[in-house]
Design a protein around this motif. Structure first.
Motif, PDB file in Angstrom:
ATOM      1  N   ILE A 133      -0.325  -6.563  -7.329  1.00 51.76           N
ATOM      2  CA  ILE A 133       0.346  -6.654  -6.035  1.00 51.76           C
ATOM      3  C   ILE A 133      -0.479  -7.512  -5.071  1.00 51.76           C
ATOM      4  O   ILE A 133       0.047  -8.425  -4.423  1.00 51.76           O
ATOM      5  N   ARG A 134      -1.762  -7.263  -5.004  1.00 49.96           N
ATOM      6  CA  ARG A 134      -2.613  -8.069  -4.123  1.00 49.96           C
ATOM      7  C   ARG A 134      -2.657  -9.524  -4.578  1.00 49.96           C
ATOM      8  O   ARG A 134      -2.751 -10.448  -3.765  1.00 49.96           O
ATOM      9  N   GLY A 135      -2.583  -9.732  -5.892  1.00 44.85           N
ATOM     10  CA  GLY A 135      -2.555 -11.095  -6.420  1.00 44.85           C
ATOM     11  C   GLY A 135      -1.329 -11.853  -5.947  1.00 44.85           C
ATOM     12  O   GLY A 135      -1.407 -13.044  -5.604  1.00 44.85           O
ATOM     13  N   GLU A 136      -0.179 -11.147  -5.915  1.00 44.06           N
ATOM     14  CA  GLU A 136       1.047 -11.784  -5.428  1.00 44.06           C
ATOM     15  C   GLU A 136       0.956 -12.102  -3.942  1.00 44.06           C
ATOM     16  O   GLU A 136       1.581 -13.047  -3.452  1.00 44.06           O
ATOM     17  N   TRP A 137       0.163 -11.312  -3.215  1.00 49.40           N
ATOM     18  CA  TRP A 137      -0.035 -11.578  -1.789  1.00 49.40           C
ATOM     19  C   TRP A 137      -1.074 -12.681  -1.544  1.00 49.40           C
ATOM     20  O   TRP A 137      -1.143 -13.224  -0.447  1.00 49.40           O
ATOM     21  N   GLY A 138      -1.915 -12.919  -2.557  1.00 51.35           N
ATOM     22  CA  GLY A 138      -3.035 -13.826  -2.355  1.00 51.35           C
ATOM     23  C   GLY A 138      -4.175 -13.180  -1.593  1.00 51.35           C
ATOM     24  O   GLY A 138      -4.963 -13.859  -0.922  1.00 51.35           O
ATOM     25  N   LEU A 139      -4.292 -11.859  -1.707  1.00 53.13           N
ATOM     26  CA  LEU A 139      -5.321 -11.123  -0.963  1.00 53.13           C
ATOM     27  C   LEU A 139      -6.485 -10.760  -1.893  1.00 53.13           C
ATOM     28  O   LEU A 139      -6.326 -10.011  -2.845  1.00 53.13           O
TER      29      LEU A 139
END
Length: 350
Positions: free
Chosen positions: A339-345
């Motif tokens: 999920i964070r990867g999809e946000w770029g976080l």
């Protein structure tokens, strides 16, 4: 090896107790201290659970904590606590970014650990931590209390019975206005809504319609609104399962929400009041008429279930708890990484 690991018969014959220590002295540590104090006074737990020690970064702070909760020992460093041979189980109550470091410190010193959620900051840290559990033979389990509560089985019994028909969709949300808490907005502490409150909706869905029922996630769609520090302030994630079932998880650190969990089936639906600590489970038919309400058993604070499970597991010589096995912890950590990867976080230490 800790003194009671795998020695249930010897422990029961000795009349001894499991000495529980708390590493960290923040707000959640006080909740655990309250729990342990009540367990020590409860006929269900008083004969085998003992609130023993606390460690903080300063002795003054640790001693004040110990005095408040009448603990036997106070330590001004985490290393001192880990070296105490009388400590059986350590509750890790520091920020997410430090969980792996502190759990590994304790396990390598022969201490079992109950690690506050989220288990670590990311899946790689989780894998490193659990590798040490295997190497040392120490119990290491994630303290996400809803996994250990009686309400989990009550919810699953309804769903598995078919009473609401074939489950097709679900949603869960958890939002608290906690953005003023410094660690919540600090990237160095793995701050943000996801790891602190968002982990609960994801676990609710995993238990109510996901892995507990044999489903796997095929894809996700997710978005978030960043806080000024770059961590997520609020977010929403849709999970698409292999059989077409869909779940939506939402969380925020800016506002309050109803904290509801909902499971929708072809013959009705189920509503859970407060997924963070279920208070009621209500069933409705397709005409939205109440069918029945299921009472949730009374509790001390709700933390007692994870403590008791961890204590029982270490007495049986296990390195994981059945309610939250290592595979489940890794799966949820990997999902949050995705999920964070999809946000770029990314956090600064990653």
């Amino acid at each position: 090896m800790s003194r009671w690991n795998g020695k249930r018969a010897e422990f029961e014959a000795s009349g001894a107790k499991i000495n529980v220590a708390i590493l960290g002295a923040g707000n959640i540590a006080h909740t655990m201290a309250d729990t342990l104090t009540q367990m020590a006074e409860s006929p269900l737990y008083s004969s085998w659970i003992h609130p023993y020690a606390v460690a903080a970064r300063s002795l003054d702070r640790a001693q004040a904590f110990a005095d408040q909760w009448h603990l036997d020992k106070a330590y001004g460093s985490y290393e001192e606590l880990a070296e105490d041979p009388n400590v059986d189980l350590v509750y890790i109550a520091t920020p997410h970014s430090l969980h792996a470091e502190h759990a590994i410190l304790c396990m390598q010193a022969g201490k079992n650990v109950l690690v506050e959620k989220s288990f670590t900051a990311n899946a790689e840290q989780a894998r490193q931590t659990l590798a040490v559990a295997r190497e040392t033979g120490m119990l290491c389990t994630e303290a996400i209390w809803t996994r250990y509560m009686p309400s989990r089985a009550l919810i699953n019994e309804v769903i598995d019975s078919g009473e609401i028909g074939e489950v097709k969709s679900a949603s869960a949300n958890l939002c608290y206005p906690v953005w003023k808490v410094p660690r919540m907005t600090d990237p160095e502490c793995a701050g943000g809504a996801l790891l602190d409150v968002g982990v609960y909706p994801l676990n609710f869905l995993d238990m109510a319609i996901g892995a507990d029922h044999g489903r796997t996630i095929e894809r996700t769609a997710t978005s978030m609104v960043p806080y000024e520090t770059g961590v997520d302030a609020q977010n929403s994630t849709t999970l698409y399962y292999n059989d077409g079932t869909m779940g939506v998880a939402s969380s925020s650190m800016l506002v309050s929400s109803d904290r509801g969990g909902y499971v929708w089936g072809t013959e009705g639906y189920l509503e859970v009041t407060n997924i963070n600590n279920p208070e009621a489970i209500d069933l409705y038919d397709n005409d939205h008429k109440p069918v029945r309400s299921i009472a949730v058993p009374p509790q001390l604070t709700g933390y007692e279930y994870e403590v008791a499970d961890a204590a029982n597991a270490l007495l049986d010589g296990k390195i994981e708890c059945e309610a939250m096995p290592h595979a489940d912890t890794i799966r949820i950590m990997e999902l949050m990484d995705q999920i964070r990867g999809e946000w770029g976080l990314k956090f600064p230490f990653e």
